[in-house]
Design a protein around this motif. Structure first.
Motif, short mmCIF file in Angstrom:
data_model
loop_
_atom_site.label_atom_id
_atom_site.label_comp_id
_atom_site.label_asym_id
_atom_site.label_seq_id
_atom_site.Cartn_x
_atom_site.Cartn_y
_atom_site.Cartn_z
N ASP A 82 47.41 37.41 41.49
CA ASP A 82 47.19 38.00 43.15
C ASP A 82 46.00 38.68 43.01
O ASP A 82 45.64 39.66 42.84
CB ASP A 82 48.31 39.05 43.20
CG ASP A 82 48.29 39.38 44.89
OD1 ASP A 82 47.22 38.80 45.55
OD2 ASP A 82 49.21 39.89 45.15
N SER A 133 44.38 39.23 45.65
CA SER A 133 44.15 39.97 47.07
C SER A 133 44.52 41.58 46.54
O SER A 133 43.90 42.35 47.59
CB SER A 133 45.30 39.60 48.12
OG SER A 133 46.49 39.96 47.56
N LYS A 134 44.77 41.87 45.40
CA LYS A 134 45.15 43.28 44.86
C LYS A 134 43.64 43.88 44.15
O LYS A 134 43.80 44.85 43.83
CB LYS A 134 46.10 43.40 44.09
CG LYS A 134 47.52 43.06 44.70
CD LYS A 134 48.60 43.15 43.63
CE LYS A 134 50.35 42.90 44.37
NZ LYS A 134 51.23 42.79 43.67
N ILE A 183 47.45 33.93 44.35
CA ILE A 183 46.99 34.34 45.73
C ILE A 183 45.43 34.50 45.84
O ILE A 183 45.01 35.39 45.04
CB ILE A 183 47.86 35.39 46.26
CG1 ILE A 183 49.32 35.21 46.09
CG2 ILE A 183 47.45 36.31 47.45
CD1 ILE A 183 50.28 36.62 46.30
N GLY A 227 44.53 36.54 50.74
CA GLY A 227 46.12 36.63 50.69
C GLY A 227 46.51 35.14 50.84
O GLY A 227 47.89 35.36 51.18
N LYS A 241 36.54 41.27 49.03
CA LYS A 241 37.52 40.19 49.23
C LYS A 241 36.68 38.99 49.96
O LYS A 241 37.41 38.12 50.46
CB LYS A 241 38.72 40.57 50.03
CG LYS A 241 39.62 41.68 49.06
CD LYS A 241 40.78 42.10 49.88
CE LYS A 241 41.40 43.44 49.31
NZ LYS A 241 41.65 43.34 47.79
#
Length: 338
Positions: free
Chosen positions: A197, A199-200, A251, A255, A281
């Motif tokens: 992931d 996005s974290k 991801i 996101g 991001k």
């Protein structure tokens, strides 16, 4: 007598220190190049060049380069120079036109649009040299190659254009069909993080795509990653490596749920190892061509140091950065001497 001797030594050392401080660094590793004699002598009226090529069922290649560019010289030597494996094939099927991205010659794209060579490079947002543009017989760009490609990899792109496969499929789809995917085995590295992931992740992020057809991956591990300056700059990033053929769920930084395979296809990332560099991001830059260690580590610095906010392109950043290093007495080697 001893005090006088010590004083003289101190004065001499100060003189040498000041002298060294005034010494400027040197730039090595670049190389000048000339267009092969068989390149087309064009007046840079691209519309007319297209029509002339069309009469022989050829495509036009625009070879955009820069003086002192080691990648341009290597690309010419390995693919275009008289005697190179691809040279005869290119000469028989393409008209190649050389363009200097800092040049001032007038270039007419069509009847309505003209600009200088430099303005054309800005228009294309050229980030790496060489940049190679393939035009079809309707004066439409069908492939853009950013930076150096090895002889076997470039031959696949040449086949794709020559056989007009662009009418049937995207380049990434074509390469997936014809590439040998079995000669390279993915390697591990201690800097890689096992995170799906993205996005974290709040730090600068580097995402590396490899697969079994990666012709430049061994070079990245054996040369680039062993450079201490590269290691220092990459240490400022969270580094993730994906197998570009993987169908496992991940991801992306924005996101979106996808897979490495689908993501690489969606962004048309056909070079391996392809590297995406993110900050906040957002994708800021990508490495989709061979970069020697100096440019590799400076591109990472360009992103992590947020220099992209001051300089819209990496090339805009490189000039002042190189001058800064030279003025500080630091030598720059543009090539890894391969």
């Amino acid at each position: 007598m001893l005090k006088k001797l010590l004083a003289l030594i101190f004065i001499a050392s100060m003189f040498l220190t000041n002298l060294n401080a005034n010494e400027k660094g040197k730039v090595t590793g670049g190389s000048y190049h000339e267009w092969p004699s068989w390149f087309k002598e064009s007046f840079l009226n691209i519309g007319e060049d297209i029509e002339e090529a069309k009469e022989e069922d050829k495509h036009v290649i625009l070879f955009l380069s820069l003086d002192f560019c080691p990648y341009c010289t290597k690309m010419l030597d390995d693919n275009f120079k008289e005697g190179a494996k691809n040279q005869e094939y290119i000469q028989n099927n393409f008209d190649v036109i050389g363009i200097n991205i800092k040049g001032s010659r007038e270039l007419a794209l069509n009847e309505e649009q003209s600009m200088t060579e430099k303005e054309y490079a800005d228009y294309l947002k050229v980030m790496y040299t060489p940049t190679i543009i393939f035009l079809n017989q309707n004066n439409e760009q069908v492939v853009r190659v950013n930076g150096y490609r090895s002889e076997p990899n470039f031959k696949l792109i040449l086949d794709y254009v020559k056989n007009k496969e662009y009418k049937n499929m995207e380049l990434t789809t074509y390469l997936e069909k014809v590439k040998n995917k079995t000669f390279y085995t993915l390697k591990d590295n201690s800097m890689y993080k096992d995170i799906s992931d993205l996005s974290k992740i709040d730090s600068p992020l580097a995402v590396i795509f490899e697969d079994g057809s990666c012709t430049q991956c061994d070079y990245m591990y054996n040369t680039t990653f062993k450079n201490k300056d590269v290691q220092e700059e990459m240490g400022k990033f969270t580094v993730i490596r994906f197998d570009a053929t993987s169908k496992e769920k991940i991801i992306t930084p924005d996101g979106t749920t996808t897979t490495p395979y689908d993501w690489a296809k969606q962004i048309s990332l056909d070079y391996r190892p392809g590297i995406l560099l993110f900050d906040d991001k957002k994708e800021i830059a990508r490495i989709d061509a061979l970069l020697f260690s100096f440019h590799f580590k400076e591109l990472f610095r360009y992103v992590s140091g947020e220099y992209y906010k001051e300089y819209p392109t990496f090339l805009d950043y490189l000039g002042p950065r190189q001058q800064e290093l030279i003025n500080a007495g630091i030598n720059i080697d543009l090539s890894d001497k391969i």
